[in-house]
Motif scaffolding. Sequence first.
Motif, PDB file in Angstrom:
ATOM      1  N   PHE A 146       5.303  12.867   0.981  1.00  0.00           N
ATOM      2  CA  PHE A 146       5.013  11.456   1.253  1.00  0.00           C
ATOM      3  C   PHE A 146       3.639  11.324   1.898  1.00  0.00           C
ATOM      4  N   ALA A 147       3.400  12.106   2.946  1.00  0.00           N
ATOM      5  CA  ALA A 147       2.134  12.020   3.689  1.00  0.00           C
ATOM      6  C   ALA A 147       0.944  12.461   2.840  1.00  0.00           C
ATOM      7  N   MET A 148       1.148  13.427   1.950  1.00  0.00           N
ATOM      8  CA  MET A 148       0.038  13.884   1.102  1.00  0.00           C
ATOM      9  C   MET A 148      -0.419  12.802   0.136  1.00  0.00           C
ATOM     10  N   PHE A 149       0.525  12.029  -0.398  1.00  0.00           N
ATOM     11  CA  PHE A 149       0.160  11.069  -1.438  1.00  0.00           C
ATOM     12  C   PHE A 149      -0.064   9.651  -0.922  1.00  0.00           C
ATOM     13  N   LEU A 150       0.296   9.353   0.311  1.00  0.00           N
ATOM     14  CA  LEU A 150       0.070   8.014   0.877  1.00  0.00           C
ATOM     15  C   LEU A 150      -1.404   7.593   0.830  1.00  0.00           C
ATOM     16  N   PRO A 151      -2.362   8.468   1.174  1.00  0.00           N
ATOM     17  CA  PRO A 151      -3.768   8.036   1.152  1.00  0.00           C
ATOM     18  C   PRO A 151      -4.380   7.923  -0.233  1.00  0.00           C
ATOM     19  N   PHE A 152      -3.723   8.455  -1.260  1.00  0.00           N
ATOM     20  CA  PHE A 152      -4.342   8.499  -2.592  1.00  0.00           C
ATOM     21  C   PHE A 152      -4.802   7.129  -3.090  1.00  0.00           C
ATOM     22  N   LEU A 192      -4.086   0.887 -11.140  1.00  0.00           N
ATOM     23  CA  LEU A 192      -4.631   2.080 -11.787  1.00  0.00           C
ATOM     24  C   LEU A 192      -4.669   3.266 -10.830  1.00  0.00           C
ATOM     25  N   ALA A 193      -4.976   3.001  -9.558  1.00  0.00           N
ATOM     26  CA  ALA A 193      -4.973   4.070  -8.554  1.00  0.00           C
ATOM     27  C   ALA A 193      -3.566   4.638  -8.390  1.00  0.00           C
ATOM     28  N   PHE A 194      -2.564   3.750  -8.362  1.00  0.00           N
ATOM     29  CA  PHE A 194      -1.173   4.199  -8.274  1.00  0.00           C
ATOM     30  C   PHE A 194      -0.826   5.053  -9.488  1.00  0.00           C
ATOM     31  N   LEU A 195      -1.191   4.593 -10.675  1.00  0.00           N
ATOM     32  CA  LEU A 195      -0.905   5.322 -11.906  1.00  0.00           C
ATOM     33  C   LEU A 195      -1.589   6.692 -11.911  1.00  0.00           C
ATOM     34  N   ALA A 196      -2.843   6.736 -11.505  1.00  0.00           N
ATOM     35  CA  ALA A 196      -3.564   8.017 -11.449  1.00  0.00           C
ATOM     36  C   ALA A 196      -2.887   8.964 -10.460  1.00  0.00           C
ATOM     37  N   GLY A 197      -2.451   8.433  -9.319  1.00  0.00           N
ATOM     38  CA  GLY A 197      -1.748   9.251  -8.338  1.00  0.00           C
ATOM     39  C   GLY A 197      -0.425   9.760  -8.881  1.00  0.00           C
ATOM     40  N   ILE A 235       0.255  10.332 -12.001  1.00  0.00           N
ATOM     41  CA  ILE A 235      -0.068  11.373 -12.983  1.00  0.00           C
ATOM     42  C   ILE A 235      -0.392  12.682 -12.262  1.00  0.00           C
ATOM     43  N   LEU A 236      -1.167  12.609 -11.177  1.00  0.00           N
ATOM     44  CA  LEU A 236      -1.470  13.803 -10.389  1.00  0.00           C
ATOM     45  C   LEU A 236      -0.189  14.398  -9.811  1.00  0.00           C
ATOM     46  N   ALA A 237       0.688  13.547  -9.273  1.00  0.00           N
ATOM     47  CA  ALA A 237       1.944  14.024  -8.687  1.00  0.00           C
ATOM     48  C   ALA A 237       2.810  14.700  -9.747  1.00  0.00           C
ATOM     49  N   ALA A 238       2.923  14.086 -10.913  1.00  0.00           N
ATOM     50  CA  ALA A 238       3.714  14.677 -11.995  1.00  0.00           C
ATOM     51  C   ALA A 238       3.095  15.999 -12.449  1.00  0.00           C
ATOM     52  N   LEU A 262       9.599  12.111  -6.319  1.00  0.00           N
ATOM     53  CA  LEU A 262      10.021  10.815  -5.780  1.00  0.00           C
ATOM     54  C   LEU A 262       9.345  10.536  -4.444  1.00  0.00           C
ATOM     55  N   ALA A 263       9.266  11.550  -3.582  1.00  0.00           N
ATOM     56  CA  ALA A 263       8.579  11.383  -2.292  1.00  0.00           C
ATOM     57  C   ALA A 263       7.098  11.076  -2.509  1.00  0.00           C
ATOM     58  N   ASP A 264       6.491  11.728  -3.507  1.00  0.00           N
ATOM     59  CA  ASP A 264       5.088  11.440  -3.853  1.00  0.00           C
ATOM     60  C   ASP A 264       4.933   9.977  -4.264  1.00  0.00           C
ATOM     61  N   LEU A 265       5.843   9.505  -5.135  1.00  0.00           N
ATOM     62  CA  LEU A 265       5.771   8.122  -5.618  1.00  0.00           C
ATOM     63  C   LEU A 265       5.976   7.123  -4.477  1.00  0.00           C
ATOM     64  N   ILE A 266       6.862   7.436  -3.550  1.00  0.00           N
ATOM     65  CA  ILE A 266       7.075   6.536  -2.414  1.00  0.00           C
ATOM     66  C   ILE A 266       5.818   6.480  -1.559  1.00  0.00           C
ATOM     67  N   GLY A 267       5.184   7.627  -1.324  1.00  0.00           N
ATOM     68  CA  GLY A 267       3.917   7.646  -0.586  1.00  0.00           C
ATOM     69  C   GLY A 267       2.848   6.833  -1.293  1.00  0.00           C
ATOM     70  N   LEU A 268       2.739   7.007  -2.611  1.00  0.00           N
ATOM     71  CA  LEU A 268       1.782   6.226  -3.397  1.00  0.00           C
ATOM     72  C   LEU A 268       2.078   4.734  -3.294  1.00  0.00           C
ATOM     73  N   GLY A 269       3.354   4.387  -3.376  1.00  0.00           N
ATOM     74  CA  GLY A 269       3.751   2.972  -3.303  1.00  0.00           C
ATOM     75  C   GLY A 269       3.434   2.350  -1.966  1.00  0.00           C
ATOM     76  N   VAL A 270       3.694   3.088  -0.891  1.00  0.00           N
ATOM     77  CA  VAL A 270       3.384   2.556   0.449  1.00  0.00           C
ATOM     78  C   VAL A 270       1.876   2.401   0.617  1.00  0.00           C
ATOM     79  N   GLY A 271       1.105   3.378   0.133  1.00  0.00           N
ATOM     80  CA  GLY A 271      -0.356   3.262   0.201  1.00  0.00           C
ATOM     81  C   GLY A 271      -0.860   2.065  -0.588  1.00  0.00           C
TER      82      GLY A 271
END
Length: 132
Positions: free
Chosen positions: A49-55, A79-84, A86-89, A109-118
Amino acid sequence: MKILTRILKIILFLAYAGTVIWLCFGTFETSADIPREIMGIPIDKCIHFAMFLPFPILSFLSYNGFSRKFGKALAVIALAFLAGAILAAGTELGQGLTSYRSADSHDFLADLIGLGVGALCLIITKSVRKQE
């Protein structure tokens, strides 16, 4: 001065992305006494979660900062969310191909939640700034 600021933002984003990739594929040995959970959530999920929140935030800022047009800003955030995502996947699939890591849908899922919160933080910030 604007070009220097933009270059620094891009460098910061690239350094961040490189760090995420290193954390996802590095081998780490630790003898430290690390808690297994934080408030009942497995520590590795908190780290994802913390790794992907700033993306989304860093990619948005490195792309265009705060555009005056709300619609354009929302498109860039999406687009930033989508790119993140793709990186997470990609990192999860890549980890599944290594002998020392494993792919885990809960990590994704934790990556996506971090991306979503960011992304949500960006949208809220943009909405507040729009009203100023």
